[in-house]
Design an enzyme around this catalytic site. Structure first.
Site, PDB file in Angstrom:
ATOM      1  N   THR A 286     -12.853   7.807   4.098  1.00 57.88           N
ATOM      2  CA  THR A 286     -11.471   8.238   4.339  1.00 57.88           C
ATOM      3  C   THR A 286     -11.459   9.713   4.719  1.00 57.88           C
ATOM      4  O   THR A 286     -11.803  10.571   3.903  1.00 57.88           O
ATOM      5  CB  THR A 286     -10.607   7.956   3.098  1.00 57.88           C
ATOM      6  OG1 THR A 286     -10.568   6.535   2.917  1.00 57.88           O
ATOM      7  CG2 THR A 286      -9.187   8.454   3.285  1.00 57.88           C
TER       8      THR A 286
ATOM      9  N   SER B 295      -4.556   5.558  10.905  1.00 54.56           N
ATOM     10  CA  SER B 295      -3.820   5.459   9.638  1.00 54.56           C
ATOM     11  C   SER B 295      -3.184   6.794   9.291  1.00 54.56           C
ATOM     12  O   SER B 295      -3.752   7.857   9.571  1.00 54.56           O
ATOM     13  CB  SER B 295      -4.800   5.060   8.516  1.00 54.56           C
ATOM     14  OG  SER B 295      -4.183   5.124   7.246  1.00 54.56           O
TER      15      SER B 295
ATOM     16  N   ARG C  92       3.254  14.595  -3.991  1.00 57.72           N
ATOM     17  CA  ARG C  92       3.989  13.332  -4.108  1.00 57.72           C
ATOM     18  C   ARG C  92       5.034  13.498  -5.197  1.00 57.72           C
ATOM     19  O   ARG C  92       4.741  13.472  -6.397  1.00 57.72           O
ATOM     20  CB  ARG C  92       3.029  12.179  -4.390  1.00 57.72           C
ATOM     21  CG  ARG C  92       2.024  12.012  -3.243  1.00 57.72           C
ATOM     22  CD  ARG C  92       1.138  10.819  -3.377  1.00 57.72           C
ATOM     23  NE  ARG C  92       0.091  10.854  -2.349  1.00 57.72           N
ATOM     24  CZ  ARG C  92      -1.093  10.269  -2.456  1.00 57.72           C
ATOM     25  NH1 ARG C  92      -1.377   9.563  -3.523  1.00 57.72           N
ATOM     26  NH2 ARG C  92      -1.977  10.362  -1.482  1.00 57.72           N
TER      27      ARG C  92
ATOM     28  N   HIS D 277      -2.376   7.049   6.054  1.00 54.95           N
ATOM     29  CA  HIS D 277      -2.553   6.890   4.603  1.00 54.95           C
ATOM     30  C   HIS D 277      -1.264   6.328   3.969  1.00 54.95           C
ATOM     31  O   HIS D 277      -0.907   6.659   2.845  1.00 54.95           O
ATOM     32  CB  HIS D 277      -2.918   8.234   3.969  1.00 54.95           C
ATOM     33  CG  HIS D 277      -3.854   8.132   2.806  1.00 54.95           C
ATOM     34  ND1 HIS D 277      -5.174   8.507   2.870  1.00 54.95           N
ATOM     35  CD2 HIS D 277      -3.666   7.717   1.529  1.00 54.95           C
ATOM     36  CE1 HIS D 277      -5.745   8.327   1.688  1.00 54.95           C
ATOM     37  NE2 HIS D 277      -4.854   7.846   0.860  1.00 54.95           N
TER      38      HIS D 277
ATOM     39  N   PRO E 282      -7.854  -0.236   1.512  1.00 54.73           N
ATOM     40  CA  PRO E 282      -8.267   0.275   0.203  1.00 54.73           C
ATOM     41  C   PRO E 282      -7.099   0.933  -0.525  1.00 54.73           C
ATOM     42  O   PRO E 282      -6.374   1.736   0.056  1.00 54.73           O
ATOM     43  CB  PRO E 282      -9.325   1.335   0.557  1.00 54.73           C
ATOM     44  CG  PRO E 282      -8.959   1.786   1.939  1.00 54.73           C
ATOM     45  CD  PRO E 282      -8.368   0.584   2.618  1.00 54.73           C
TER      46      PRO E 282
ATOM     47  N   GLY F 156       2.593   0.184   7.343  1.00 55.54           N
ATOM     48  CA  GLY F 156       3.901  -0.426   7.558  1.00 55.54           C
ATOM     49  C   GLY F 156       3.893  -1.825   8.155  1.00 55.54           C
ATOM     50  O   GLY F 156       4.951  -2.310   8.583  1.00 55.54           O
TER      51      GLY F 156
ATOM     52  N   SER G 120     -11.237   0.253  -2.870  1.00 49.99           N
ATOM     53  CA  SER G 120     -11.183   1.699  -3.094  1.00 49.99           C
ATOM     54  C   SER G 120     -12.182   2.075  -4.169  1.00 49.99           C
ATOM     55  O   SER G 120     -12.290   1.397  -5.202  1.00 49.99           O
ATOM     56  CB  SER G 120      -9.778   2.119  -3.535  1.00 49.99           C
ATOM     57  OG  SER G 120      -9.804   3.474  -3.951  1.00 49.99           O
TER      58      SER G 120
ATOM     59  N   ARG H 218       4.406  -5.431   8.042  1.00 49.10           N
ATOM     60  CA  ARG H 218       5.099  -6.322   7.105  1.00 49.10           C
ATOM     61  C   ARG H 218       5.478  -7.656   7.715  1.00 49.10           C
ATOM     62  O   ARG H 218       5.930  -8.559   7.010  1.00 49.10           O
ATOM     63  CB  ARG H 218       6.401  -5.652   6.601  1.00 49.10           C
ATOM     64  CG  ARG H 218       6.201  -4.306   5.923  1.00 49.10           C
ATOM     65  CD  ARG H 218       5.468  -4.449   4.595  1.00 49.10           C
ATOM     66  NE  ARG H 218       5.281  -3.164   3.936  1.00 49.10           N
ATOM     67  CZ  ARG H 218       4.192  -2.406   4.046  1.00 49.10           C
ATOM     68  NH1 ARG H 218       3.183  -2.791   4.800  1.00 49.10           N
ATOM     69  NH2 ARG H 218       4.095  -1.251   3.416  1.00 49.10           N
TER      70      ARG H 218
ATOM     71  N   ARG I  78       1.351   8.757   2.581  1.00 50.22           N
ATOM     72  CA  ARG I  78       1.077   9.390   1.280  1.00 50.22           C
ATOM     73  C   ARG I  78       0.387  10.737   1.414  1.00 50.22           C
ATOM     74  O   ARG I  78       0.152  11.413   0.429  1.00 50.22           O
ATOM     75  CB  ARG I  78       0.197   8.452   0.436  1.00 50.22           C
ATOM     76  CG  ARG I  78       0.869   7.144   0.127  1.00 50.22           C
ATOM     77  CD  ARG I  78      -0.114   6.102  -0.359  1.00 50.22           C
ATOM     78  NE  ARG I  78      -0.514   6.251  -1.739  1.00 50.22           N
ATOM     79  CZ  ARG I  78       0.193   5.856  -2.790  1.00 50.22           C
ATOM     80  NH1 ARG I  78       1.370   5.291  -2.606  1.00 50.22           N
ATOM     81  NH2 ARG I  78      -0.266   6.008  -4.020  1.00 50.22           N
TER      82      ARG I  78
HETATM   83  C1  FMN Z   1      -1.281   2.838  -4.385  1.00 44.56           C
HETATM   84  C2  FMN Z   1      -2.075   3.197  -3.167  1.00 44.56           C
HETATM   85  C3  FMN Z   1      -3.338   3.727  -3.316  1.00 44.56           C
HETATM   86  C4  FMN Z   1      -4.100   4.049  -2.188  1.00 44.56           C
HETATM   87  N1  FMN Z   1      -5.380   4.491  -2.364  1.00 44.56           N
HETATM   88  C5  FMN Z   1      -6.145   4.748  -1.267  1.00 44.56           C
HETATM   89  C6  FMN Z   1      -7.507   5.107  -1.411  1.00 44.56           C
HETATM   90  O1  FMN Z   1      -8.043   5.168  -2.523  1.00 44.56           O
HETATM   91  N2  FMN Z   1      -8.214   5.389  -0.282  1.00 44.56           N
HETATM   92  C7  FMN Z   1      -7.651   5.289   0.973  1.00 44.56           C
HETATM   93  O2  FMN Z   1      -8.319   5.543   1.974  1.00 44.56           O
HETATM   94  N3  FMN Z   1      -6.374   4.903   1.129  1.00 44.56           N
HETATM   95  C8  FMN Z   1      -5.618   4.628   0.053  1.00 44.56           C
HETATM   96  N4  FMN Z   1      -4.325   4.211   0.237  1.00 44.56           N
HETATM   97  C9  FMN Z   1      -3.794   4.033   1.607  1.00 44.56           C
HETATM   98  C10 FMN Z   1      -4.050   2.613   2.127  1.00 44.56           C
HETATM   99  O3  FMN Z   1      -5.422   2.380   2.350  1.00 44.56           O
HETATM  100  C11 FMN Z   1      -3.341   2.366   3.460  1.00 44.56           C
HETATM  101  O4  FMN Z   1      -3.719   3.360   4.386  1.00 44.56           O
HETATM  102  C12 FMN Z   1      -1.825   2.315   3.363  1.00 44.56           C
HETATM  103  O5  FMN Z   1      -1.401   1.776   2.135  1.00 44.56           O
HETATM  104  C13 FMN Z   1      -1.308   1.443   4.508  1.00 44.56           C
HETATM  105  O6  FMN Z   1       0.054   1.404   4.517  1.00 44.56           O
HETATM  106  P1  FMN Z   1       0.936   0.200   3.889  1.00 44.56           P
HETATM  107  O7  FMN Z   1       0.909   0.388   2.413  1.00 44.56           O
HETATM  108  O8  FMN Z   1       2.285   0.460   4.488  1.00 44.56           O
HETATM  109  O9  FMN Z   1       0.352  -1.110   4.333  1.00 44.56           O
HETATM  110  C14 FMN Z   1      -3.556   3.868  -0.883  1.00 44.56           C
HETATM  111  C15 FMN Z   1      -2.281   3.321  -0.753  1.00 44.56           C
HETATM  112  C16 FMN Z   1      -1.540   2.984  -1.861  1.00 44.56           C
HETATM  113  C17 FMN Z   1      -0.186   2.376  -1.674  1.00 44.56           C
END
Ligand code: FMN
Length: 358
Positions: free
Chosen positions: A160, A255, A169, A257, A82, A290, A111, A292, A260
């Site tokens: 979440t 996770s 951030r 996140h 998401p 991560g 999301s 890829r 973030r």
């Molecule tokens: C732009 C962005 C928005 C995100 N928004 C959410 C969100 O709304 N809810 C959530 O649980 N995780 C959110 N995430 C985290 C992702 O679900 C996920 O855990 C993460 O991107 C995985 O890492 P990766 O980007 O390296 O694949 C977000 C990630 C990004 C990059």
């Protein structure tokens, strides 16, 4: 577009191309992490440090990547994580992502912070989809979203649990970036005049939305209100995973996140074995953060994950080529996984065991 796309040979190439196309602040919003962004680099280093111990001379005439997640057949153990606000990557936003994911047959976790309403995303494509739910303070709003998800054919709820506070951030602060409000949270919308002038507006908005007092009974409360399975996303400790499952979660997602939230947290791939051991066969375990390369996915499977989710690469694919870009990214990773499995002598996901990693 096709000429350019043909030169994109791995997921990182999609990021490079997306960066050229996107507004720099939008790129930073997607690519960035919390605080010093140490966590952005940790999964890559942790994954690269895991060594593969291939078996050779097995029959790999066919290599079957298919599996199930919460009972849904998927052609490969790679799902869409998401992420909010797909409209900043492409005007068709989640509508295009849903089409791209559905074209590959995989699950998209939508999301609830989406650019388009949940119902429109459901109508855009027939693929399997789960809905993400934040730890909303307003329980009536949570139930309302739950009902909307049920009515429009979402088949699981992904709660979440690692997002109670908004992380710092710094890229967003420097860029004075603030996400546009989602139509799914009309009551919580920040006035338009505020969301592009100061990062404080978004923090205030989330502080008002999220429940800092939430504990594991929040999961039971949710599970009691729906027949859909509940997935707890954002655990990094075996003890928390066990509590999630005891509270009614049918699956957990290991996770951080995507780096973030809590900077310098243990990278998910390192936390995975502990969670798998704690959960046993009582729930499914997925992981994100991560991933890829096909070999990355293979390592997660070997360490006990049933599937991985990818976040940013989907947005890069979306920015580069809309729905086709999303499909291309998912299929590229799938293809790499197939090659990696074959080279490790695994003819199916059941053959990917922990003996393959060191
Ligand atoms: C732009 C962005 C928005 C995100 N928004 C959410 C969100 O709304 N809810 C959530 O649980 N995780 C959110 N995430 C985290 C992702 O679900 C996920 O855990 C993460 O991107 C995985 O890492 P990766 O980007 O390296 O694949 C977000 C990630 C990004 C990059």
């Amino acid at each position: 577009m096709t000429d350019t796309v043909n030169h994109l040979v791995n997921l990182d190439d999609y990021e490079t191309r997306a960066r050229e196309l996107l507004d720099p602040a939008a790129y930073d919003y997607i690519a960035g992490g919390a605080d010093a962004e140490v966590s952005l680099g940790l999964p890559r280093r942790a994954l690269d440090a895991i060594r593969l111990r291939p078996r050779v001379m097995t029959d790999i005439t066919t290599c079957d990547l298919s599996t199930t997640v919460l009972g849904h057949p998927v052609p490969a153990p790679i799902l869409v994580a998401p992420s909010g606000d797909h409209g900043i990557a492409h005007p068709a936003g989640e509508l295009a992502t849903a089409r791209g994911a559905a074209d590959t047959g995989t699950v998209m976790v939508v999301s609830s912070g989406s650019t388009y309403p949940l119902e429109d995303i459901a109508a855009a494509a027939a693929g399997p989809r789960w809905m993400h739910l934040p730890l909303l303070r307003d329980r009536d709003l949570a139930v309302e979203l739950l009902r909307r998800a049920e009515r429009s054919g979402y088949s699981a709820i992904c709660l979440t649990v690692d997002h109670k506070v908004m992380a710092k951030r710094e890229r967003n602060i420097r860029n004075r970036w603030s996400t546009p409000p989602s139509p799914n949270f009309p009551a919580a919308a920040v006035p338009r005049a505020e969301w592009d002038v100061t990062g404080a507006a978004i923090r205030k908005r989330f502080d008002g939305l999220l429940d800092r007092s939430a504990t594991w009974p929040y999961v039971s409360w949710l599970a009691e209100r729906t027949s859909l399975p509940v997935v707890a996303k954002g655990v990094l400790a075996g003890a928390d995973a066990a509590l999630a499952v005891a509270s009614g979660a049918a699956a957990v997602i290991v996770s951080d996140h995507g780096g973030r939230q809590l900077d310098t947290a243990v990278p998910p791939i390192e936390a995975l074995p502990e969670v798998v051991a704690a959960v046993g066969d009582r729930a499914e375990v997925y992981v994100d953060g991560g991933f890829r390369r096909g070999t990355d996915v293979l390592k997660a499977l070997a360490l006990g994950a049933r599937a991985v989710l990818i976040g940013r690469p989907v947005l890069w694919g979306l920015a580069v080529d809309g729905a086709a870009g999303v499909s291309a990214v998912l299929l590229m990773l799938r293809d790499e996984l197939e090659t990696a499995m074959a080279m490790c002598g695994a003819a199916g996901v059941a053959g990917v065991t922990k003996e393959l990693v060191r």
